[in-house]
Design an enzyme around this catalytic site. Structure first.
Site, PDB file in Angstrom:
ATOM      1  N   GLU A  19       0.775  -1.188   0.020  1.00 36.75           N
ATOM      2  CA  GLU A  19      -0.023   0.041  -0.046  1.00 36.75           C
ATOM      3  C   GLU A  19       0.971   1.390   0.134  1.00 36.75           C
ATOM      4  O   GLU A  19       1.932   1.399   0.794  1.00 36.75           O
ATOM      5  CB  GLU A  19      -0.663   0.065   1.297  1.00 36.75           C
TER       6      GLU A  19
ATOM      7  N   LYS B 260      -9.556   1.992  -1.562  1.00 35.18           N
ATOM      8  CA  LYS B 260      -9.679   1.613  -0.174  1.00 35.18           C
ATOM      9  C   LYS B 260     -11.079   2.130   0.431  1.00 35.18           C
ATOM     10  O   LYS B 260     -11.519   3.020   0.180  1.00 35.18           O
ATOM     11  CB  LYS B 260      -8.588   1.996   0.462  1.00 35.18           C
TER      12      LYS B 260
ATOM     13  N   CYS C 275      -5.054  -2.818   3.293  1.00 32.55           N
ATOM     14  CA  CYS C 275      -4.546  -2.696   4.782  1.00 32.55           C
ATOM     15  C   CYS C 275      -5.697  -3.027   5.877  1.00 32.55           C
ATOM     16  O   CYS C 275      -6.313  -4.009   6.040  1.00 32.55           O
ATOM     17  CB  CYS C 275      -3.825  -1.500   4.823  1.00 32.55           C
TER      18      CYS C 275
HETATM   19  O1  LIG Z   1      -5.791  -1.879  11.018  1.00 33.93           O
HETATM   20  C1  LIG Z   1      -4.508  -1.836  11.522  1.00 33.93           C
HETATM   21  O2  LIG Z   1      -3.837  -2.081  12.573  1.00 33.93           O
HETATM   22  C2  LIG Z   1      -3.512  -0.943  10.635  1.00 33.93           C
HETATM   23  C3  LIG Z   1      -4.344  -0.338   9.309  1.00 33.93           C
HETATM   24  C4  LIG Z   1      -3.595   0.552   8.446  1.00 33.93           C
HETATM   25  O3  LIG Z   1      -2.326   0.780   8.899  1.00 33.93           O
HETATM   26  C5  LIG Z   1      -4.069   1.246   7.384  1.00 33.93           C
HETATM   27  O4  LIG Z   1      -4.821   0.827   6.922  1.00 33.93           O
HETATM   28  O5  LIG Z   1      -3.084   2.173   6.928  1.00 33.93           O
END
Ligand SMILES: O=C(O)CCC(=O)C(=O)O
Length: 258
Positions: free
Chosen positions: A40, A111, A146
């Protein structure tokens, strides 16, 4: 099917332009792979919020151009992680670019679950609203980014749309690495699907990254796992195992709530 997950070290001392060239060259090195996956927001860093506005790009901006050329030269299907996309209206999105082996941009995914609660990405970016599945010659891919990994209903939606291989691109922090590994395995087991989860390495904006990209089979077995630093995690797997697993242990057919 051979997949290569390129766990990029997103070093704030490396310029975005040199990282683009370096990553393009890493993608070219994967000729012969059936699918290459990147993390990402690797051009800018998933937590480098102060750089989002400055480094935002049009869909067909510099990262698109570099990755399209690399996919074409290597002759690979490329899930190029995500970019900070600036739409014509000015809204920013965390957007995945997916290329075919001719270097054509064939799909994008914005996203859906933005991270940060009322800050960071959640405050700065628009949310995607479309589940994205993509046919590949060997499997059907479903995309997530993510924080999406925490939302099982997104993955179930992808499976309902035909996904057999769930591709997660992430910049997950080291301090919650246990959740990353656990959730990647859970999404594979509950959906009886492959999970290819590619994280970034290194540290940016004071947030050490988890690394430990991971590939899990439809039975929940870990086929391959990276270490903490930059590396290419290559794995061979048989996509037909999804059908045999779903056939032999047909839990998905026993769903009551939809
Ligand atoms: O859910 C998490 O612990 C990390 C999510 C995250 O870092 C993101 O989506 O950028």
């Amino acid at each position: 099917m051979r997949a290569s997950l390129i766990q990029i070290d997103v070093d704030p001392d490396e310029s975005v332009n040199s990282r683009r060239s370096r990553v393009a060259s890493l993608v070219r090195d994967q000729a012969g792979s059936d699918l290459v996956v990147l993390p990402e927001l690797w051009p800018v860093g998933a937590f480098a919020y102060e750089s989002f506005g400055r480094e935002a790009e049009a869909l067909r901006g510099p990262t698109h151009d570099a990755m399209a050329a690399a996919a074409h030269d290597a002759g690979v299907w490329l899930h190029a992680g995500s970019i900070v996309e600036r739409e014509d209206s000015g809204t920013l999105y965390n957007t995945t670019l997916f290329f075919n082996p001719d270097g054509a941009l064939t799909r994008t995914y914005r996203k859906i679950h933005r991270f940060g609660f009322d800050k960071g990405e959640a405050a700065m970016m628009g949310a995607g609203s479309e589940l994205v599945t993509v046919p590949h010659p060997s499997t059907v891919l479903g995309f997530a980014t993510c924080y999406d990994l925490r939302f099982p209903e997104l993955f179930r939606g992808l499976v309902d749309a035909g996904a057999e291989t769930l591709v997660v691109s992430a910049g997950w922090p080291e301090r919650r690495r246990a959740h990353w590994t656990l959730l990647a395995q859970a999404r594979a087991v509950e959906n009886q699907a492959y999970v290819l989860a590619c994280c970034s390495a290194g540290s940016h904006a004071g947030v050490p990254q988890a690394g430990h990209s991971i590939v899990v089979d439809p039975w929940g077995e870990v086929l391959a796992e990276a270490g903490p630093g930059e590396e290419v995690l290559t794995v061979e797997f048989d996509p037909s195992t999804v059908a045999t697993t779903r056939d032999r242990f047909p839990a998905l057919k026993d769903r009551v709530l939809r």
